[in-house]
Design a protein around this motif. Structure first.
Motif, short mmCIF file in Angstrom:
data_model
loop_
_atom_site.label_atom_id
_atom_site.label_comp_id
_atom_site.label_asym_id
_atom_site.label_seq_id
_atom_site.Cartn_x
_atom_site.Cartn_y
_atom_site.Cartn_z
N ALA A 1 -6.31 5.32 -4.17
CA ALA A 1 -5.22 4.40 -3.68
C ALA A 1 -5.83 3.46 -2.88
O ALA A 1 -5.20 2.20 -3.18
N GLY A 2 -6.62 3.70 -2.18
CA GLY A 2 -7.26 2.91 -1.25
C GLY A 2 -8.14 1.63 -1.99
O GLY A 2 -7.93 0.43 -1.60
N GLN A 3 -8.71 1.99 -3.10
CA GLN A 3 -9.49 1.13 -3.80
C GLN A 3 -8.48 0.11 -4.53
O GLN A 3 -9.07 -1.01 -4.85
N PHE A 4 -7.24 1.01 -4.79
CA PHE A 4 -6.18 0.26 -5.62
C PHE A 4 -5.71 -1.13 -4.90
O PHE A 4 -5.41 -2.02 -5.31
N SER A 5 -5.73 -0.70 -3.69
CA SER A 5 -4.88 -1.67 -2.62
C SER A 5 -5.61 -2.92 -2.33
O SER A 5 -7.02 -2.64 -1.84
N HIS A 6 -5.36 -3.96 -2.02
CA HIS A 6 -6.12 -5.09 -1.51
C HIS A 6 -5.37 -6.08 -0.88
O HIS A 6 -3.93 -6.22 -0.99
N TRP A 7 -6.16 -7.12 -0.33
CA TRP A 7 -5.57 -8.33 0.28
C TRP A 7 -4.93 -9.09 -0.97
O TRP A 7 -5.43 -9.18 -2.01
N ALA B 1 0.84 -1.11 0.04
CA ALA B 1 0.17 -0.04 0.07
C ALA B 1 0.73 1.31 0.19
O ALA B 1 0.57 2.07 -0.71
N ALA B 2 2.06 1.14 0.87
CA ALA B 2 2.90 2.27 0.92
C ALA B 2 3.55 2.58 -0.52
O ALA B 2 3.92 3.71 -0.92
N LYS B 3 3.84 1.44 -1.21
CA LYS B 3 4.39 1.76 -2.34
C LYS B 3 3.60 2.46 -3.71
O LYS B 3 4.20 3.10 -4.30
N LEU B 4 2.50 2.25 -3.25
CA LEU B 4 1.35 3.08 -4.18
C LEU B 4 1.78 4.55 -4.30
O LEU B 4 1.69 5.23 -5.21
N ILE B 5 2.07 5.19 -3.18
CA ILE B 5 2.61 6.43 -3.10
C ILE B 5 4.02 6.79 -3.07
O ILE B 5 4.47 8.12 -3.13
N GLY C 1 -5.30 19.74 -0.19
CA GLY C 1 -6.20 19.09 0.42
C GLY C 1 -7.08 18.18 -0.13
O GLY C 1 -7.48 17.06 -0.19
N LEU C 2 -7.69 18.80 -1.33
CA LEU C 2 -8.64 18.21 -2.22
C LEU C 2 -7.83 17.03 -3.07
O LEU C 2 -8.56 15.81 -2.99
N ILE C 3 -6.66 17.24 -3.49
CA ILE C 3 -6.06 16.35 -4.23
C ILE C 3 -5.65 14.97 -3.45
O ILE C 3 -5.63 13.91 -3.83
N LEU C 4 -5.30 15.34 -1.94
CA LEU C 4 -5.06 14.61 -1.07
C LEU C 4 -6.18 13.36 -1.02
O LEU C 4 -5.99 12.07 -0.93
N ARG C 5 -7.23 13.93 -0.83
CA ARG C 5 -8.53 13.19 -0.76
C ARG C 5 -8.67 12.19 -1.96
O ARG C 5 -9.17 11.01 -2.00
N PHE C 6 -8.58 12.80 -3.19
CA PHE C 6 -8.58 11.89 -4.50
C PHE C 6 -7.44 10.86 -4.12
O PHE C 6 -8.00 9.64 -4.74
N ALA D 1 3.86 10.02 -8.27
CA ALA D 1 3.97 11.51 -8.79
C ALA D 1 3.01 12.43 -8.36
O ALA D 1 3.35 13.70 -7.81
N SER D 2 1.89 12.22 -8.40
CA SER D 2 0.76 13.07 -8.08
C SER D 2 0.72 13.54 -6.50
O SER D 2 0.47 14.48 -6.40
N PHE D 3 0.98 12.55 -5.92
CA PHE D 3 1.24 12.69 -4.16
C PHE D 3 2.16 13.77 -3.97
O PHE D 3 2.11 14.77 -3.18
N TRP D 4 3.52 13.18 -4.35
CA TRP D 4 4.59 14.18 -4.04
C TRP D 4 4.50 15.62 -4.78
O TRP D 4 4.92 16.60 -4.10
N ILE D 5 4.16 15.61 -5.87
CA ILE D 5 4.10 17.00 -6.59
C ILE D 5 2.65 17.74 -6.09
O ILE D 5 3.08 18.94 -5.71
N PHE D 6 1.58 17.50 -6.00
CA PHE D 6 0.52 18.14 -5.85
C PHE D 6 0.24 18.25 -4.52
O PHE D 6 -0.39 19.16 -3.91
#
Lengths: 179, 317
Positions: free
Chosen positions: B303-309, B242-246, B293-298, B253-258
């Motif tokens: 990313a949460g939906q992308f991650s899974h067991w 999950a951490a690797k996603l960001i 703040g808005l982009i953080l929520r997106f 890229a979007s997390f660190w830049i925006f």
């Protein structure tokens, strides 16, 4: 109280998908959706490969996160053998139950409510097996009451090695796979 | 080798979960923003700033009502069985964060309305004298004003935290399943709220104070993000994934830049200069903070939906 469970013998399943077709027919599952499905898993390093074929569906967990997360009580544990069901008239389609399910077993019906495998509860109350179990041509699927020590499912779990899917998620699934 | 083939392709579920689109991130952002605004407004009321007619605490409730209503509209648009929405208010399910949220949202409205009444604009009081008299009665009762301020802070905090608890309760989605997420959303909500109040504020001293406070929130956000990442990478494999996603995955890229750079670091630098009177206060930093703040929520929702067991569960031979 009864505790219904399903036992699937992975050494007998050939992945013919009869269970999938039977479910779609029995439950009028809309086109493009599945309440049950076949998973083919291959593991190992050539030439030592091992393949497992299994029929998957909602695990009707004893500790169901979908039920806990539902804000309206639409998802509930039924009195009929602990089967996890959805009351469509209470469902608002918020999709929280879908996010909560580690098996991705639920989906949104085109009519808007969340739905999934019901263990064919309408057949079970008549003393019949779920459609998938009744149809399986290799007789690799078993359905019964785990509270009854003489039921076929209880005997199989006493005599054979088995496992469940994602036990680490802590949901106590009630679909068992014989290995 | 571990190959998995599944004969299922359910809409919104496969190949990865994508049940929630733009509506939920927008709702979570507005919920956090209003929660933060209520905390700020409650703090201003409790510290006696109501004596200052320029206080933002008189304008926050109206903006809050509009913002939370837009958020609830987004939430409603996301529902798939819309005509049955009333079922939310027929019962209270204590184990369901969504049920808590539905009731918190209902309580938020009267609190915002009462806060609005502490000092209503003069033209409104002239048009509706009864409202003017009520406002004066509330204002003259110190206990009542303090009670409103306290309720505003308590329910603002609950609203801001709930928007994350809603997600972190889903243990099936490892990227959401962090005990730090609520602190991140609450701090981000406070930061966005401070930025917005800074934008709309009329009192220069108050704007200066909010810019200072926002710097604190932004620094706290950076620390929380760092702690969250440490928490993930020192946890189980699903959380490391999950951490690797960001960290290196599709959302890095979007997390660190925006979020981190333009949403936290750059506005923090700008505001540090402005609070030290090196440059004048501009709208650039607050706008960047709110966008971040808005982009953080997106990013968190996607990313949460992308991650899974792990779906490959073949373990016993």
């Amino acid at each position: 109280m009864a505790r219904y469970a399903m036992v699937i013998d992975t050494t007998k399943c050939v992945g013919c998908m009869d269970c999938v077709v039977a479910c779609k027919t029995e439950n009028n599952v809309p086109e493009g959706f599945n309440r049950d499905w076949i998973t083919y898993e291959t593991i190992g390093k050539f030439p030592n490969l091992h393949m497992e074929i299994r029929s998957e569906r909602c695990n009707h967990c004893d500790n169901p996160p979908c039920v806990y997360t539902c804000p309206t009580g639409a998802s509930h544990i039924s009195d009929i053998g602990g089967i996890v069901l959805v009351d469509y008239d209470k469902c608002i389609g918020c999709k929280a139950c879908i996010a909560a399910c580690p098996y991705d077993a639920r989906f949104i019906h085109p009519d808007g409510y969340a739905t999934k495998c019901t263990f064919c509860e309408h057949r079970v109350v008549q003393g019949l097996d779920p459609a998938c179990v009744a149809t399986c041509p290799t007789h690799c699927m078993y359905f019964g009451d785990l509270e009854d020590p003489n039921s076929e499912v209880s005997k199989l779990l006493q005599s054979r090695k088995y496992r469940v899917l994602n036990p680490e998620s802590g949901t106590k699934p009630q679909v068992y796979y014989l290995i | 080798m571990n190959e998995l083939v599944i004969t299922r392709h359910n809409h919104l579920i496969d190949p990865t979960l994508h049940i929630w689109g733009w509506e939920i991130p927008v709702y979570l952002f507005l919920g956090g923003l209003v929660g933060g605004m209520m905390l700020i407004s409650g703090y201003f009321i409790l510290t006696g700033r109501t004596k200052n007619t320029l206080c933002s605490c008189f304008r926050i409730p109206l903006i809050g009502i509009v913002a939370i209503s837009i958020g609830m509209l987004a939430l409603f648009l996301d529902l798939e069985h819309k005509l049955y929405v009333w079922n939310l208010y027929l019962n209270f399910k204590w184990q369901s964060p969504m049920s808590w949220g539905a009731w918190i949202l209902l309580i938020i409205y009267p609190i915002l309305f009462v806060t609005l009444l502490i000092r209503i604009p003069e033209n409104v009081a002239e048009k509706f004298p009864a409202l003017g008299r009520l406002s004066e009665k509330i204002r003259s009762n110190a206990f009542l004003v303090k009670l409103i301020g306290s309720l505003s802070m308590v329910f603002g905090g609950l609203l801001g935290a709930y928007t994350a608890i809603l997600l972190s309760g889903f243990s099936a989605r490892p990227a959401w399943n962090s005990p730090m997420l609520w602190t991140l959303f609450l701090t981000s909500g406070l930061s966005s709220a401070a930025a917005l109040v800074h934008l709309i504020g009329k009192d220069p001293e108050e704007r200066h104070l909010l810019a200072k406070a926002d710097n604190g929130f932004l620094i706290a956000e950076l620390i929380i993000i760092l702690l969250m990442i440490i928490g993930f990478v020192s946890s189980s494999q699903v959380h490391i994934d999950a951490a690797k996603l960001i960290l290196s995955g599709p959302y890095a890229a979007s997390f660190w830049i925006f979020v981190v750079l333009s949403g936290i670091v750059i506005p923090l630098i700008i505001q540090m200069f402005s609070v030290n009177n090196k440059i004048v206060h501009t709208n650039v930093a607050p706008i960047l903070v709110m966008l971040g703040g808005l982009i953080l929520r997106f990013i968190v929702v996607y990313a949460g939906q992308f991650s899974h067991w792990p779906r490959n569960v073949f373990t016993v031979f």
